[in-house]
Each structure stands twice: as structure tokens, then as C-alpha cells.
Write a protein that holds these residues in place. Structure first.
Motif, PDB file in Angstrom:
ATOM      1  N   GLY A  37       0.849  -1.188   0.000  1.00 25.52           N
ATOM      2  CA  GLY A  37       0.000   0.000   0.000  1.00 25.52           C
ATOM      3  C   GLY A  37       0.881   1.234   0.000  1.00 25.52           C
ATOM      4  O   GLY A  37       1.720   1.415   0.884  1.00 25.52           O
ATOM      5  N   GLY A  38       0.714   2.078  -1.004  1.00 26.85           N
ATOM      6  CA  GLY A  38       1.639   3.178  -1.199  1.00 26.85           C
ATOM      7  C   GLY A  38       1.365   4.430  -0.402  1.00 26.85           C
ATOM      8  O   GLY A  38       2.080   5.424  -0.537  1.00 26.85           O
ATOM      9  N   CYS A  39       0.329   4.425   0.431  1.00 24.54           N
ATOM     10  CA  CYS A  39      -0.036   5.614   1.195  1.00 24.54           C
ATOM     11  C   CYS A  39       0.349   5.437   2.663  1.00 24.54           C
ATOM     12  O   CYS A  39       0.274   4.326   3.188  1.00 24.54           O
ATOM     13  CB  CYS A  39      -1.551   5.854   1.083  1.00 24.54           C
ATOM     14  SG  CYS A  39      -2.136   7.279   2.021  1.00 24.54           S
ATOM     15  N   PRO A  40       0.741   6.526   3.349  1.00 27.01           N
ATOM     16  CA  PRO A  40       1.036   6.406   4.783  1.00 27.01           C
ATOM     17  C   PRO A  40      -0.118   5.854   5.600  1.00 27.01           C
ATOM     18  O   PRO A  40       0.110   5.260   6.659  1.00 27.01           O
ATOM     19  CB  PRO A  40       1.354   7.854   5.195  1.00 27.01           C
ATOM     20  CG  PRO A  40       1.867   8.490   3.952  1.00 27.01           C
ATOM     21  CD  PRO A  40       1.064   7.877   2.832  1.00 27.01           C
ATOM     22  N   CYS A  41      -1.364   6.007   5.123  1.00 25.60           N
ATOM     23  CA  CYS A  41      -2.495   5.452   5.872  1.00 25.60           C
ATOM     24  C   CYS A  41      -2.531   3.934   5.795  1.00 25.60           C
ATOM     25  O   CYS A  41      -3.293   3.286   6.514  1.00 25.60           O
ATOM     26  CB  CYS A  41      -3.819   6.046   5.383  1.00 25.60           C
ATOM     27  SG  CYS A  41      -4.518   5.280   3.921  1.00 25.60           S
ATOM     28  N   GLU A  42      -1.701   3.333   4.919  1.00 31.66           N
ATOM     29  CA  GLU A  42      -1.626   1.879   4.803  1.00 31.66           C
ATOM     30  C   GLU A  42      -0.304   1.317   5.331  1.00 31.66           C
ATOM     31  O   GLU A  42      -0.260   0.176   5.795  1.00 31.66           O
ATOM     32  CB  GLU A  42      -1.762   1.464   3.336  1.00 31.66           C
ATOM     33  CG  GLU A  42      -3.042   1.915   2.662  1.00 31.66           C
ATOM     34  CD  GLU A  42      -2.992   1.638   1.182  1.00 31.66           C
ATOM     35  OE1 GLU A  42      -3.135   0.471   0.781  1.00 31.66           O
ATOM     36  OE2 GLU A  42      -2.771   2.596   0.412  1.00 31.66           O
ATOM     37  N   SER A  43       0.752   2.108   5.209  1.00 27.87           N
ATOM     38  CA  SER A  43       2.077   1.578   5.562  1.00 27.87           C
ATOM     39  C   SER A  43       2.909   2.582   6.357  1.00 27.87           C
ATOM     40  O   SER A  43       4.125   2.441   6.443  1.00 27.87           O
ATOM     41  CB  SER A  43       2.831   1.176   4.278  1.00 27.87           C
ATOM     42  OG  SER A  43       2.840   2.239   3.337  1.00 27.87           O
ATOM     43  N   GLY A  44       2.251   3.595   6.924  1.00 26.89           N
ATOM     44  CA  GLY A  44       2.972   4.599   7.696  1.00 26.89           C
ATOM     45  C   GLY A  44       3.564   4.063   8.981  1.00 26.89           C
ATOM     46  O   GLY A  44       4.587   4.546   9.459  1.00 26.89           O
ATOM     47  N   LYS A  45       2.916   3.081   9.570  1.00 26.85           N
ATOM     48  CA  LYS A  45       3.467   2.362  10.719  1.00 26.85           C
ATOM     49  C   LYS A  45       4.081   1.057  10.197  1.00 26.85           C
ATOM     50  O   LYS A  45       3.507   0.417   9.300  1.00 26.85           O
ATOM     51  CB  LYS A  45       2.373   2.058  11.745  1.00 26.85           C
ATOM     52  CG  LYS A  45       1.727   3.299  12.364  1.00 26.85           C
ATOM     53  CD  LYS A  45       2.667   4.005  13.314  1.00 26.85           C
ATOM     54  CE  LYS A  45       1.953   5.126  14.052  1.00 26.85           C
ATOM     55  NZ  LYS A  45       2.858   5.833  14.998  1.00 26.85           N
ATOM     56  N   PRO A  46       5.205   0.624  10.738  1.00 34.59           N
ATOM     57  CA  PRO A  46       5.963  -0.488  10.123  1.00 34.59           C
ATOM     58  C   PRO A  46       5.418  -1.874  10.429  1.00 34.59           C
ATOM     59  O   PRO A  46       6.155  -2.762  10.875  1.00 34.59           O
ATOM     60  CB  PRO A  46       7.360  -0.288  10.708  1.00 34.59           C
ATOM     61  CG  PRO A  46       7.114   0.303  12.051  1.00 34.59           C
ATOM     62  CD  PRO A  46       5.909   1.203  11.894  1.00 34.59           C
ATOM     63  N   VAL A  47       4.134  -2.089  10.171  1.00 29.57           N
ATOM     64  CA  VAL A  47       3.538  -3.390  10.494  1.00 29.57           C
ATOM     65  C   VAL A  47       4.121  -4.516   9.646  1.00 29.57           C
ATOM     66  O   VAL A  47       4.085  -5.680  10.046  1.00 29.57           O
ATOM     67  CB  VAL A  47       1.997  -3.348  10.348  1.00 29.57           C
ATOM     68  CG1 VAL A  47       1.387  -2.347  11.315  1.00 29.57           C
ATOM     69  CG2 VAL A  47       1.587  -3.020   8.919  1.00 29.57           C
ATOM     70  N   GLN A  48       4.687  -4.171   8.477  1.00 24.28           N
ATOM     71  CA  GLN A  48       5.266  -5.204   7.616  1.00 24.28           C
ATOM     72  C   GLN A  48       6.560  -5.789   8.175  1.00 24.28           C
ATOM     73  O   GLN A  48       7.064  -6.779   7.666  1.00 24.28           O
ATOM     74  CB  GLN A  48       5.530  -4.627   6.219  1.00 24.28           C
ATOM     75  CG  GLN A  48       4.321  -4.031   5.551  1.00 24.28           C
ATOM     76  CD  GLN A  48       3.249  -5.045   5.248  1.00 24.28           C
ATOM     77  OE1 GLN A  48       3.545  -6.230   5.095  1.00 24.28           O
ATOM     78  NE2 GLN A  48       1.999  -4.607   5.154  1.00 24.28           N
TER      79      GLN A  48
END
Length: 439
Positions: A323-334
Motif C-alpha cells: 500500500g503506497g499511502c502512509p495510511c496503509e504503511s505509515g506504521k511499520p507493520v510489515q
């Protein structure tokens, strides 16, 4: 002593000479000239989302691999923190490096690597427990929920009645000055049809939104309205910094990591509110469904709340894109569990029903060959391969179009026993944007 001085002088001269030799030219070239030559050599075309003007590359021609255009591009792009992406035909796009996006081959390598971590239910359950724990920690959702307004009252708008469903706006304060804005769709009597009130209550479907024009758009109204006519209560909400939220925090707030945790909290808050205040919900049938960025939050919501019993992320799932938006990947859950991807996070729903809708025109094009078999393997640990489904639309692109909505209707119609005879989108009244706000 004189001999020692001579030796030291000779050594220093040698070092100076070697230094000069190493850094005399570095075979440096203009990046623009090099890329033009590479295009001719490999018969390809480049499109640029980066500025090459004035940039020079050391050891430029040594980075070219005559047997591989992609290894050549790797060697050139990594020096400048760029990346390349294959387009249609013989075209390549050169773009800045994006941390949530990888090449399809890297996605395949990640899935192969993750598959080595578990070969049975017990090993998968152990891995799953780690993911559930560390995703919460890296999202910092507990800290955010602690900051939320306690016992915040919901503000409800006027009920708008339509054929077979009603709509009502909802507003709940999360943190001081920041509100959740959404709309509740509820089944009601349809014209010419005997109303069937469900004895054990209606299923509830939380619907996180994606990066489209807003929850007032036609495809969203059609989807939630039709699911309500089929017999499910549905509720959606604005993205952080979009719609009504934009007036509170500004549009730029969406491009922050706060958007990631805020939107996750919206889903949790709505779920809790609906279950705490509505007596007409069947708690054994709780679903979540969203497209694109809403698909990211679909997976995230059932990772955070085990009450979810079925899910349908649409045009989202890929092992090579977070997900290219901070609302999808702003926190490092990956980074949970030492490194994961959306396909493995999606598998945490197993063995509960899961629908993956993909198409040929975006990053989900790999689902039938890569992500779906990976999910089937994990569902197979429970003897439940049939509980994960994939509807792939190879000629379609990134949207929540009619065929994708029909796949969602059929899925929830099956797993939640909804009335599929009511999936007539022509019965949906498209309201104006202003009607979606509580003033």
C-alpha cells in the motif's frame, strides 16, 4: 635512518599514486547519455519520474550487463536510490525508491521464504500469534486507543428511507477535536417484497474506504445499499483528512503515519459502537470489506479484532506491495515477525471465510499464481481450502466496478445467508455529497 626515510617516502609516493590511479576518471558518464545508449542496446524505452539532468554516474559502462536489461537497471538505479518498473511492451519507468513496493519476483521470494516457517497447523498458529502481537505493537494501536475520548457519545443524523434500506450518518469523537464520520446502511422493507426480519439479528459489515473520491461516490452507495437490501447492516467511514475529516485536520494530515492508526481505530470504534448499542446484530456474522486502501484496512481490522468472521479485501492483496499511502504503511507493520507481507497477514483469518478479488490491471495481477496458492496452503492446514476464494478479473483495472461488487454480493450472500434475489443495484438511490455530512 636515511634508508628508513627513503622507504617511507617511497611508500607515501606509492599510496599517492594508487589513490590517483583509483580516482583519476572513475569512467564517469552523464546518466542521460548512458540511459540513451542502454535504450539502443536493449531496444527498450524509458519513462522518467526522476530528474536525470546534470547527474553523472561513476563506472557507468561497467554497470551494464549485456545479458540483462533488468540487472543493468538495478546497477544504475540503486546508485541514486531509484527503482525501475516494467510497463507494457518494451517500456520501463524509472521512479524514486518506494519502500512499500517491490518487484513481483521479490514477492515470490518472500512467499517461498515464509512458507519454510510452517508446515502444519501448530507451526502456523505459533507464527500467527507472533504476527497478531507484533502488528498491534508496531501500529501502536493500544497507545492511540488510550488517548481516545472515553465514553464518547455518537451523534446520529436523520434516517433517510429508501426502497429496502435506510441510511443514517454517524459522528463519534475519537481524540479531542478529531471525529469519525460515517454512514450506517440498515435493511428495511422493500416495495412489493415481504420484509423478513432476521430472528437472530442481521450480519454487520464494516466497510473501510479506499482512495477514491469519497464514501458518497456511486459505487460505494450501490455496494452498501445493495448489501443492506440483501439483509446486512453496513457502515463505512471517511479516511483521515478526507471528506468531513479534512475540515478538522486538513488534507495533508492524510500523508502521515497517524492516518494509519486513526483509520484502524475508526474500524474498531464503529465495531464496538454497533455491537454495544444495536440489538439487531448477529454477533456470529461480522464481516469487513473494502477496496484498494480499504482492502489494506480490511485485513488490518481482522488482525486487530478476532470477532470478524468473514472478510473480502478487493483489488488490494499482493505479496510485493504493502500500500503506497502512509495510511496503509505509515506504521511499520510489515516488519512484524521479522518481516511479512499482505498475503501472510491476510492468512491470519484462516480458517474463516475469505474472498480475494483481483484483476489484471494492477498489482493484484499475480494473485491466481502466487498469493492465492499461498493462502490455500495455510487454509489447507485446517482442511478448509474452500473457505478461501479468489475471483480474478484479468481484463479489468483498479476500481470497485460492477463485477467486483457482484463477487462481494455472492460471497457474503453465501457465507452470511443473505437474500441474493435483492442484489439489484437499480433500486439504489444515489444521494448527493452534502447528504453524507452531519453539520
Amino acid at each position: 635512518m636515511k634508508r628508513l626515510v627513503v622507504q617511507i617516502s617511497f611508500l607515501l609516493f606509492g599510496m599517492t599514486f594508487a589513490f590517483a590511479q583509483s580516482f583519476e576518471t572513475k569512467y564517469e558518464r552523464s546518466v542521460s547519455d548512458l540511459m540513451n545508449d542502454v535504450q539502443k542496446q536493449f531496444g527498450v524505452k524509458f519513462k522518467y519520474n526522476v530528474d536525470t539532468v546534470g547527474k553523472r554516474l561513476p563506472y557507468a559502462d561497467f554497470r551494464v550487463r549485456p545479458y540483462s536489461i533488468e540487472m543493468t537497471l538495478d546497477n544504475i538505479c540503486k546508485y541514486f536510490d531509484w527503482n525501475w518498473w516494467k510497463q507494457k511492451g518494451n517500456s520501463y519507468k524509472i521512479k524514486p525508491y518506494e519502500y512499500p513496493r517491490r518487484h513481483e519476483a521479490e514477492g515470490k521470494m518472500m512467499l517461498d521464504y515464509l512458507s519454510t516457517k510452517y508446515s502444519n497447523t501448530a507451526e502456523w498458529e505459533s507464527r500467527r500469534a507472533i504476527l497478531l502481537k507484533e502488528v498491534r505493537e508496531k501500529l501502536e494501536i493500544n497507545k492511540y486507543l488510550d488517548e481516545c475520548v472515553k465514553d464518547a457519545k455518537a451523534e446520529l443524523g436523520k434516517v433517510r428511507k429508501h426502497d429496502g434500506y435506510t441510511m443514517q450518518n454517524i459522528k463519534i469523537e475519537l481524540t479531542p477535536g478529531e471525529h469519525l464520520f460515517g454512514t450506517i446502511y440498515t435493511p428495511s422493507k422493500a416495495k412489493g417484497v415481504k420484509f423478513k426480519k432476521q430472528k437472530n439479528g442481521y450480519p454487520l459489515i464494516i466497510c473501510p474506504d479506499g482512495h477514491w473520491p469519497g464514501r458518497h461516490r456511486p459505487d460505494a452507495q450501490k455496494r452498501l445499499g445493495t448489501l443492506a437490501r440483501m439483509g446486512a447492516i453496513c457502515v463505512d467511514f471517511d479516511l483521515y483528512g478526507w471528506g468531513a475529516s479534512e475540515a478538522e485536520v486538513g488534507k495533508k494530515a492524510h500523508q502521515t503515519s497517524r492516518a494509519h492508526v486513526y483509520q484502524a481505530a475508526c474500524g474498531l470504534k464503529l465495531l464496538n459502537y454497533m455491537l454495544d448499542t444495536r440489538k439487531d446484530i448477529d454477533t456470529t456474522r461480522i464481516g469487513v470489506c473494502g477496496g484498494s486502501g480499504g482492502g489494506t484496512h480490511t485485513i488490518l481490522l481482522y488482525l486487530l479484532d478476532q470477532r470478524i468472521t468473514a472478510a473480502a479485501p478487493v483489488v488490494h492483496l499482493a505479496s510485493h506491495f504493502d500500500g503506497g499511502c502512509p495510511c496503509e504503511s505509515g506504521k511499520p507493520v510489515q516488519l512484524a515477525g521479522g518481516g511479512t507481507c499482505e498475503a501472510e497477514l491476510a492468512a491470519t483469518l484462516a480458517p474463516r471465510p475469505l474472498l480475494i478479488v483481483s484483476d489484471g490491471g494492477d498489482w493484484t495481477s499475480t494473485v491466481p499464481e502466487m498469493e492465492y496458492p499461498f493462502l490455500q496452503r495455510i487454509y489447507g492446514f485446517y482442511g478448509a481450502k474452500d473457505n478461501v476464494r479468489n475471483v480474478h478479473l484479468p481484463t479489468e483495472r483498479h476500481d470497485f466496478g460492477e463485477n467486483k461488487r457482484m463477487a462481494v454480493y455472492d460471497f457474503f450472500g453465501d457465507v452470511f445467508k443473505l437474500d441474493t434475489t435483492m442484489k439489484d443495484e437499480k433500486k439504489i438511490v444515489l444521494e448527493t455529497k452534502d447528504e453524507f455530512y452531519i453539520y
